[in-house]
Each structure stands twice: as C-alpha cells, then as structure tokens.
Design a protein around this motif. Structure first.
Motif, PDB file in Angstrom:
ATOM      1  N   ALA A 627      -0.863  -2.374  -9.715  1.00 58.16           N
ATOM      2  CA  ALA A 627      -0.261  -3.521  -9.041  1.00 58.16           C
ATOM      3  C   ALA A 627      -0.434  -4.750  -9.930  1.00 58.16           C
ATOM      4  O   ALA A 627      -1.347  -4.815 -10.753  1.00 58.16           O
ATOM      5  N   THR A 628       0.444  -5.718  -9.750  1.00 61.20           N
ATOM      6  CA  THR A 628       0.376  -6.961 -10.515  1.00 61.20           C
ATOM      7  C   THR A 628       0.494  -8.140  -9.574  1.00 61.20           C
ATOM      8  O   THR A 628       0.801  -7.986  -8.390  1.00 61.20           O
ATOM      9  N   GLY A 629       0.246  -9.335 -10.132  1.00 66.05           N
ATOM     10  CA  GLY A 629       0.375 -10.548  -9.349  1.00 66.05           C
ATOM     11  C   GLY A 629      -0.929 -10.964  -8.717  1.00 66.05           C
ATOM     12  O   GLY A 629      -1.978 -10.330  -8.910  1.00 66.05           O
ATOM     13  N   SER A 630      -0.861 -12.042  -7.947  1.00 64.42           N
ATOM     14  CA  SER A 630      -2.075 -12.612  -7.358  1.00 64.42           C
ATOM     15  C   SER A 630      -1.997 -12.709  -5.838  1.00 64.42           C
ATOM     16  O   SER A 630      -2.797 -13.415  -5.224  1.00 64.42           O
ATOM     17  N   ALA A 631      -1.013 -12.024  -5.234  1.00 62.87           N
ATOM     18  CA  ALA A 631      -0.923 -12.037  -3.770  1.00 62.87           C
ATOM     19  C   ALA A 631      -2.184 -11.413  -3.184  1.00 62.87           C
ATOM     20  O   ALA A 631      -2.629 -10.351  -3.620  1.00 62.87           O
ATOM     21  N   ASN A 632      -2.740 -12.048  -2.183  1.00 60.22           N
ATOM     22  CA  ASN A 632      -3.963 -11.562  -1.556  1.00 60.22           C
ATOM     23  C   ASN A 632      -3.983 -12.008  -0.093  1.00 60.22           C
ATOM     24  O   ASN A 632      -4.008 -13.216   0.173  1.00 60.22           O
ATOM     25  N   PRO A 633      -3.867 -11.070   0.847  1.00 62.94           N
ATOM     26  CA  PRO A 633      -3.843  -9.610   0.738  1.00 62.94           C
ATOM     27  C   PRO A 633      -2.557  -9.103   0.069  1.00 62.94           C
ATOM     28  O   PRO A 633      -1.569  -9.812  -0.032  1.00 62.94           O
ATOM     29  N   LEU A 634      -2.591  -7.840  -0.334  1.00 62.18           N
ATOM     30  CA  LEU A 634      -1.483  -7.190  -1.014  1.00 62.18           C
ATOM     31  C   LEU A 634      -1.128  -5.909  -0.276  1.00 62.18           C
ATOM     32  O   LEU A 634      -1.999  -5.091   0.018  1.00 62.18           O
ATOM     33  N   THR A 635       0.170  -5.737   0.037  1.00 60.23           N
ATOM     34  CA  THR A 635       0.630  -4.491   0.654  1.00 60.23           C
ATOM     35  C   THR A 635       1.105  -3.545  -0.434  1.00 60.23           C
ATOM     36  O   THR A 635       1.970  -3.895  -1.249  1.00 60.23           O
ATOM     37  N   VAL A 636       0.531  -2.354  -0.460  1.00 61.29           N
ATOM     38  CA  VAL A 636       0.862  -1.340  -1.449  1.00 61.29           C
ATOM     39  C   VAL A 636       1.585  -0.192  -0.748  1.00 61.29           C
ATOM     40  O   VAL A 636       1.068   0.358   0.228  1.00 61.29           O
ATOM     41  N   TRP A 637       2.780   0.155  -1.236  1.00 60.46           N
ATOM     42  CA  TRP A 637       3.519   1.291  -0.692  1.00 60.46           C
ATOM     43  C   TRP A 637       3.214   2.510  -1.546  1.00 60.46           C
ATOM     44  O   TRP A 637       3.412   2.498  -2.762  1.00 60.46           O
ATOM     45  N   MET A 638       2.762   3.568  -0.934  1.00 59.90           N
ATOM     46  CA  MET A 638       2.276   4.726  -1.670  1.00 59.90           C
ATOM     47  C   MET A 638       3.436   5.618  -2.107  1.00 59.90           C
ATOM     48  O   MET A 638       3.818   6.580  -1.440  1.00 59.90           O
ATOM     49  N   ASP A 639       3.999   5.292  -3.268  1.00 57.25           N
ATOM     50  CA  ASP A 639       5.067   6.092  -3.838  1.00 57.25           C
ATOM     51  C   ASP A 639       4.579   6.932  -5.019  1.00 57.25           C
ATOM     52  O   ASP A 639       5.363   7.471  -5.791  1.00 57.25           O
ATOM     53  N   GLY A 640       3.262   7.029  -5.185  1.00 60.86           N
ATOM     54  CA  GLY A 640       2.646   7.818  -6.242  1.00 60.86           C
ATOM     55  C   GLY A 640       1.145   7.623  -6.201  1.00 60.86           C
ATOM     56  O   GLY A 640       0.625   6.793  -5.444  1.00 60.86           O
ATOM     57  N   ASN A 641       0.411   8.403  -7.016  1.00 62.64           N
ATOM     58  CA  ASN A 641      -1.029   8.174  -7.135  1.00 62.64           C
ATOM     59  C   ASN A 641      -1.256   6.829  -7.819  1.00 62.64           C
ATOM     60  O   ASN A 641      -0.627   6.523  -8.836  1.00 62.64           O
ATOM     61  N   LYS A 642      -2.159   6.015  -7.285  1.00 63.49           N
ATOM     62  CA  LYS A 642      -2.340   4.653  -7.800  1.00 63.49           C
ATOM     63  C   LYS A 642      -3.819   4.352  -8.027  1.00 63.49           C
ATOM     64  O   LYS A 642      -4.670   4.739  -7.221  1.00 63.49           O
ATOM     65  N   THR A 643      -4.076   3.628  -9.125  1.00 63.79           N
ATOM     66  CA  THR A 643      -5.381   3.021  -9.382  1.00 63.79           C
ATOM     67  C   THR A 643      -5.153   1.530  -9.567  1.00 63.79           C
ATOM     68  O   THR A 643      -4.402   1.109 -10.457  1.00 63.79           O
ATOM     69  N   ILE A 644      -5.760   0.731  -8.702  1.00 63.51           N
ATOM     70  CA  ILE A 644      -5.517  -0.716  -8.683  1.00 63.51           C
ATOM     71  C   ILE A 644      -6.842  -1.436  -8.855  1.00 63.51           C
ATOM     72  O   ILE A 644      -7.825  -1.136  -8.155  1.00 63.51           O
ATOM     73  N   THR A 645      -6.857  -2.395  -9.768  1.00 65.78           N
ATOM     74  CA  THR A 645      -8.071  -3.151 -10.072  1.00 65.78           C
ATOM     75  C   THR A 645      -7.927  -4.585  -9.584  1.00 65.78           C
ATOM     76  O   THR A 645      -6.901  -5.238  -9.799  1.00 65.78           O
ATOM     77  N   ALA A 646      -8.964  -5.080  -8.895  1.00 68.41           N
ATOM     78  CA  ALA A 646      -9.044  -6.484  -8.496  1.00 68.41           C
ATOM     79  C   ALA A 646      -9.876  -7.233  -9.537  1.00 68.41           C
ATOM     80  O   ALA A 646     -11.007  -6.842  -9.829  1.00 68.41           O
ATOM     81  N   ASN A 647      -9.295  -8.285 -10.094  1.00 62.95           N
ATOM     82  CA  ASN A 647      -9.962  -9.078 -11.128  1.00 62.95           C
ATOM     83  C   ASN A 647     -10.404 -10.412 -10.561  1.00 62.95           C
ATOM     84  O   ASN A 647      -9.631 -11.079  -9.851  1.00 62.95           O
TER      85      ASN A 647
END
Length: 833
Positions: A627-647
């Motif tokens: 995922a990209t951007g700075s939206a928080n909270p963030l809605t993620v649609w599961m269209d594949g296996n995902k690894t998302i990092t919060a910085n």
C-alpha cells in the motif's frame, strides 16, 4: 360416466388408498371428483357452482352494455381442458377452466385528482395487455402418475388471427412429453406435479407486444394447467370446523379452528378477517371475490396477531371488482381495510398453499414477518401459490416468506430478495422486476431451480425493469450471501435484461450467479452493472457458469453482454480465492491494528488498517509495500496476498498531536502541553419513518423527511499540564422503533461537548426528520433542521438541513458541518480540518 364406480361421500373423506382394476371415483362434492387406481390418484374440479348466475356485476364503458354492467367472467369461453389417466380408466374428464383477464378494454378511463390520465394504464390496468386473459385448470396428481391432457378451442375463438390451432409449445419444455396436434386439438402428458404454460399459435413465443405485436394487435390469451400435489382436505363439519356457504357472514373466530368455504362464488368484501391460530380452506371449486387481512385482528393468547395463520386449497381469490385504493392521484379509501389479496402482519409460522390470486387490485400478498424471533420453526412459507395480475402495483408474493413451487404471472414486481425462492415459474408481462433487490437478508438465502418463461417490459428498449433488479435500497455496501443458481431464462423474445444492478448508492457483497442460462434480449439490450463511489461493486458479485445464448460469460467477454461504469471494476468469475495479509511495523515506534483479524481473507474482503504511533515520540508517516500514501485509517481490498508496512518518524517539538475521542469520558493533559484546540461535531438526526403501504392509508410509498446534520464547534485553550478535560460524544438520533408515529419527529442527534479550564465547547446535534403518518392524507416528509441555539465555541458552523421527500424520491440527509463551511442541504458530509 356409467363405467365409473362413483360414490358420494361426506367432505371428510380424503382418498389415499382406494384401488380397483377399473379405476375408482370418490367425490366429496358434485364438482370435485377423485379417481384412483392402485397408488395413482387424480382429482378434477369440474365446476364452480353458480359461476355465472352468482357472479358479481362489474361496471363497463358506456355503450358496451345498456345497463353499463356485466357479470364478471369466471369461466373461460376460449379453451376447454380435459384429462385422463389410469385412475380414470383412460376415459376423458372435463375440467372447469377458470378465467381471469385485464379489464382495461372494457372499463372507462378516469381522470386522476390532478385532472390527467395515466399514459400507461387505465384505472391502473396496464394498457399494453388490455383485453389479455389467462385460462387455467387445477387438478391434483400423485408423483410418477402419467396424466394425458387435451386442450381445444371453444367455438370460433381466434388466436393470432386463426380460429384453429396451428401449432403450440409447452413451457417449461421439460415438464411435458408426448406432444401432438390432432384434429385441431392439443395433446401432451405430464407425470409429476408441475405448472405448465401452453402457447398456442405463437401468441407469445413469436411476438413481443412492445416490439413486434401480432397483426392487428389482438389480445393474447394464455392458458395453463396447474397439476398440483394431492392435498389433504378438511371435513365439512366436526369439532373446530365451520362451513361457510356463499352469502354467509364471517363467523366469530372463537367458534372455529378451520373455516371451510363451500364450493361456489363468495363475495367476501375487503379485508375478510384472518385470526391467529386459524386455518382457512378454499377448495378448487370455490371463487372468493375480495381480500383477506389481519389488520384489525388481535393476538389474544397467541404470540402475535399473525401467529400460525394457514390459508390453503386450490380455489381463487379475485380482486377484479375492486379499484386500487390510495394509488397516487387516484381514489382515497379508509385505513381499516386492505385492497391487497392477502395481508398478514406480524406473521410467524404461517403458510399459504395452493391458492390462485387473480387480478388483485393491489399486491397479491403482503407478508410482514414478526421481528420477535428468528428461529427456524418460526419461518413462514408460500407453496404452490399462483398470483396472476394485470395492474400497476400488481406485485406477486413478497415479504420474509419462503417461496416453493409457485407460479407467478405479474404486471409488476414478481417477488423480492427476502427469503428463499425455490422451484418457481415466472411470467413477466409489462413492468419492473422478477426479483426486486432493495436489500438482501443477512446470512445465506437461495434463489434456485426456477424457470423464467417470459421476461418482458412495456417499452421497446426495456428501461423500467430487470430480472434481478437493484433500483433502490439501503445505502452502502450490504453484506449478505445470496446464491442465485440453476435459473433458466427461456424467453427468446425478451426485451428486458436478466441482471440490472443500477446501484443508487447500494451494493451487495456475497451475491453469486451459478448455472444461470440467459437468452439475450432481442432489442440488443445489455445487462447492467452500475456502481457508485459510495458503494462500488468490488468483488461483491461472482459469476459461475453463466451463459448468454449458450456462450459462457468470462472476464474477457464481459463487456459484450454487460454495460458497466468505473465503480464495477472488480468482479469474480468462478470461486473467489483466499489471501493473506501481513502487517509490519517497528514496535518501538508504533503498531498496526486491523478491524478484522483472520488468518486469511476471501477475495476482495475490505480490511481497515490503523497505524498507531507511540504517543509523544513518533507520528505516522506513510505506508509502503502493498500500500502507498498516508491515509490513516486505510481500507485495503484483498485482491492478492499483501504485506503492508507502517512507517513512523520522530515527532518534532512543535508538531501537533491529534487525538480522537469516540466516546464520553475524561482525559488528563500530559506534561509539556500548554495549548489545546478542541473540535466537536454534533450527531446527525434520524430519518423519518416511511409509509410503505403496511396498512391502508393515504400516502402510499411516501418517505419520511431526512435528518439534519450535526453542528461543528471549536475553541483553543491555554492550559496547564495535568488539567482534566471532561467530554461527551453525542449519539445519532434513533428512528421510530416500529410502524408510524403520527407526525412526530424522529430522534434528534445528541450534542457533543468538552469542558476544560472552566469553559465548555458545545456542538448541537441535528434534528430528526418528520415521520410519515397514515392519518394525514397530504403530508410529505418534512426535513430535520440544524439547531441554531445551544452551540458554544470560538468557531461554530451549522449542519445542513435534511431533504424532504414523497413517493417520487428519497430525501437527502443533511450534511455535517465542517470548519471550511456550512454543510449543504441534502449534501454529503464535509469533514472539518
């Protein structure tokens, strides 16, 4: 009939086991004959006593009849139906052929209250099918018992310009065998309980009245054979049984458990009373003119006034002598009756079985389930029911009742996505949906094993309907599991799409079309999948083995058969996959929280991620990886296996820290804090209740007014670390709990406030919209208004007022106020900054 062994018995005898090498006959009335040979049985209704002499009079156009009235036709003068089987010793038996028709050709059109006439209907009868008719006969058979059927024309009847039978077809095609045409008569065989339609001379199969009508545009005359299962019948008298002859008044409910309507024609009037715990038997040789309802009944010792009502038999309930009351612009009637065929309120453990509801003035049935229980034993059913309607608002069977083995020929919505629908046969003539989908029930429901014989609309381009149609509903994405499978759209001259999802801010997750075959509309009309920004179709619909004209639907050819917009850009073809979600963060700086924690997620499940920084030392920076951007909270649609990092990054000394308080409480100011800006939003008011015809009244389908948005207020404080802030967060206004609340307003939203350093900042909630009352004939839904007093703070903005609405639309909710400006009336929510 000398070759039959005919025995006259009491009505209490229900034949289950008579056997004879020559066949046997037991008749409970002269007009109901029961034949048996071994395990085979055949019941034939040969007459409706008094169907002509006792038929009610109906008003017609001046000039058709000198007295301007004629008897209501209840027996077909177009078709004759005979049947035979081993149970009749292979001898033909003539059936009584019932008749219902569109009276638009014989009645005079009238002005509406505004002086105009409707362009599509005559006194609510659809103009396109004016003069059309439907003939049918009811028989009863045992499974696996072959019955031969003969159909012939009466006299000089003409069908499609011919006074002889040139050709015919039986629908559904797999329900009949041994089809032949001999000496101008039709023959075919059935061997299972079923409901079949016979098209003669291509009246329907070769023509669509909206596109290529028959030469000279004569009326189309349909015919059906309803081969019903054998029905156990009550006695005519005995403990708890009251027999009611034509002309009798309704007996006191304390005197019976079963009310038996004797053969013949009964004029029962509007809202013949239904009572909890009672059964009502209407045999196949009885016609009842009027309607049934439990509107004025009391529950007594039962759970509700709709507890365990049973209506059964193979008779007809006709509304042909009644107008459609309370239709916008038409005659207004009293509120203590119903013009719908059957109305049951607070229904629980009810059953409707076998009945034909012909030409109802309004909906065929209206079933309102009891909200007090969701136990399986409390479910209600409609089985082997047969609505045949000709009018606008001529809906079929609706409500939270399961449909099984029903035949539905309707001029308006056939049914709704509110319960299971199994093994039904549909015939759609002029308007609206086969299955209207304003909402789907939570949990899993099934619409399966059904045949759609005719799928048509009154306008050539087919705009105003669809097979499975979404045209209005609860806003947002509705989660439910609806399986639509084993459906055959058989109409080769359809001008209506089978799937018409035109989302007005509503979409569903969990709808599966499986093993659905569709004949493409002859006008080239495509199916529709239109979403909206607020409710996109993202994995909400799956297609598995869906075909168009025998061609399988795929992701690659989807746009060949469907129109869609940008908000329908992720659809599933086949079974959805399961995907994993991994979140990463430096635990010394912060963490990632999710609203739905699972080992894996079904394809296109939305998951909301929130990055929570270590207070005072770090702030959230951005997402990376999946995922990209700075939206928080963030809605993620599961269209594949995902690894998302919060910085995260270190907080600077002057960087503001924003803390949201979702509930009431207190907060102690931490060390190092000397300035606080408080922003508060009042809660929105509730929308008003609608009048949707649950009870007869003046504002059919009027909507309540929308609630107003809450106000905004803010104040900046100079503070000392360690001070305690007390805050309260307002709750949204509550709608009416049930029914109508007589012109009061729905609940207003609660106020939000915060007190610090002896000063209070307050944002008032929005007022609720006006509830619609059935006692006021001209009321439309008044809007809730923003509250202008009671606010306090350095900056104050008022929320938007709610919209108003009547039967023409839905009022928009008032916009929430924001620090950039006042919310617009009926506009979207504008967040403050």
């Amino acid at each position: 009939m000398k070759h039959f062994n005919k025995i006259i018995t009491s009505l209490s005898l229900y034949l289950l086991g008579i056997s004879s090498v020559f066949g046997g006959l037991v008749s409970s009335t002269p007009s109901m004959e029961t034949y048996a040979a071994g395990a085979e049985q055949l019941v034939v209704y040969t007459d409706v006593p008094g169907h002509f002499a006792n038929a009610p009079m109906v008003t017609v156009k001046p000039g058709i009849n000198p007295q301007n009235q004629i008897p209501l036709k209840l027996k077909s003068d177009i078709f004759t139906i005979r049947v035979k089987s081993a149970a009749t010793n292979d001898q033909w038996v003539q059936c009584f052929t019932n008749y219902t028709y569109n009276r638009g050709a014989e009645i005079e059109d009238i002005n509406r209250t505004d002086g105009t006439k409707l362009t599509t209907t005559i006194q609510n009868y659809q103009k396109l099918t004016s003069g059309w008719s439907h003939s049918y006969a009811n028989i009863e058979i045992t499974p696996n018992s072959p019955v031969d059927v003969e159909i012939s024309l009466v006299g000089t009847t003409q069908l499609n310009g011919k006074n002889f039978i040139e050709k015919f077809a039986v629908h559904p095609f797999d329900k009949a065998t041994n089809l032949s045409l001999d000496a101008g008569k039709i023959y075919f065989r059935i061997d299972q309980p079923s409901q079949v339609v016979i098209d003669i001379n291509g009246q329907m199969d070769d023509h669509n009245a909206a596109i290529n009508p028959m030469a000279g545009n004569p009326p189309a005359h349909g015919i059906s054979l309803f081969a019903n299962p054998i029905l156990a019948k009550p006695a005519a008298s005995g403990p708890g049984i009251v027999s009611m002859a034509p002309g009798d008044v309704a007996p006191d409910p304390s005197t019976f458990s079963t009310l038996f309507f004797q053969p013949g024609v009964h004029e029962i009037g509007l809202s013949f009373p239904l009572h909890p715990g009672k059964s009502y038997y209407i045999p196949g040789d009885a016609v009842l003119i009027g309607t049934f309802s439990n509107l004025l009944s009391s529950k007594g010792s039962y759970r509700t006034k709709g507890d365990r009502i049973r209506m059964y038999g193979y008779g007809m309930i006709s509304g042909a002598t009644y107008t459609h009351y309370n239709y916008p612009g038409h005659i207004q009637g009293p509120t203590d009756f119903s013009d719908r065929g059957i109305v049951i309120e607070e229904g629980v453990s009810c059953e409707m079985f076998g009945l034909t509801i012909a030409d109802p003035a309004n909906h065929s049935t209206r079933f309102f389930s009891w909200a007090g229980s969701d136990q399986a034993s409390d479910k209600s059913y409609a089985r082997w029911m047969k609505p045949i309607t000709w009018r606008a608002n001529g809906d079929g069977i609706g409500g939270a009742v399961d449909l099984e083995d029903c035949f539905l020929r309707t001029a308006d919505d056939s049914t709704y996505a509110n319960g299971n629908r199994r093994r039904c046969t549909f015939w759609k003539d002029v308007n609206a949906a086969l299955c209207h989908m304003p909402d789907i029930p939570r949990g899993t429901s099934y619409f399966e094993d059904c045949d759609v014989i005719y799928n048509r609309l009154r306008d050539p381009i087919g705009n105003n309907g669809g097979g499975f149609q979404l045209r209005e509903g609860v806003k947002g994405v509705i989660q439910g599991d609806m399986v639509i499978r084993n459906i055959r759209f058989l109409d080769k001259r359809s001008n209506m799409s089978a799937i018409n999802f035109n989302s007005p801010g509503t979409s569903f997750k969990g709808v599966t079309f499986e093993n659905v075959s569709i004949e493409p509309p002859i006008n080239g009309r495509k199916q529709k999948m239109f979403g909206s920004e607020t409710a996109p179709w993202l994995g909400g619909v799956a297609f598995k083995n869906v075909t168009f004209g025998g061609v399988a639907l795929t992701e690659q050819n989807f746009d060949t058969y469907f129109d869609r917009n940008e908000w329908a850009d992720y659809l599933l073809f086949g079974d959805p996959d399961n995907f994993t979600l991994t979140t990463v963060s430096d635990s010394a700086q912060g963490e990632v929280r999710r609203d739905l924690t699972q080992a894996s997620y079904t394809e296109m499940t939305p998951v909301v991620l929130s990055a929570v920084a270590k207070y005072g030392d770090y702030v959230f920076s951005h997402w990376s990886g999946g995922a990209t951007g700075s939206a928080n909270p963030l809605t993620v649609w599961m269209d594949g296996n995902k690894t998302i990092t919060a910085n995260f990054r270190p907080a600077t000394i002057n960087e503001p820290v924003v803390i949201s308080f979702p509930a009431s409480g207190t907060w102690t100011l931490p060390a190092g804090v000397y300035s606080v800006t408080i922003e508060t939003w009042g809660a929105g008011g509730a929308g008003g209740s609608a009048y949707n015809g649950a009870t007869s009244g003046a504002n059919t389908q009027a909507r309540g007014g929308a609630g107003a948005g809450g106000n905004f207020a803010s104040r900046t404080y100079r503070v000392t670390p360690g001070e305690v802030m007390t805050y309260a967060v307002g709750a949204g206004g509550l709608p009416a709990e049930a029914g109508f609340v007589h012109n009061t307003n729905a609940g207003s939203g609660g106020s939000s406030s915060a007190t610090l350093s002896g000063q209070t900042t307050t944002a008032m909630g929005g007022r609720g919209g006006r509830n619609i009352s059935v006692s006021n004939a001209n009321l439309s839904g008044a809007s809730g208004t923003a509250q202008t007093t009671g606010n306090s703070g350095n900056v104050i903005y008022l929320g938007g007022n709610g919209g108003t609405s009547d039967s023409t639309g839905t009022g928009g909710g008032g916009g929430s106020a924001g620090s950039l400006g006042a919310g617009g009336n009926g506009g979207p929510v504008t967040a403050g900054v």
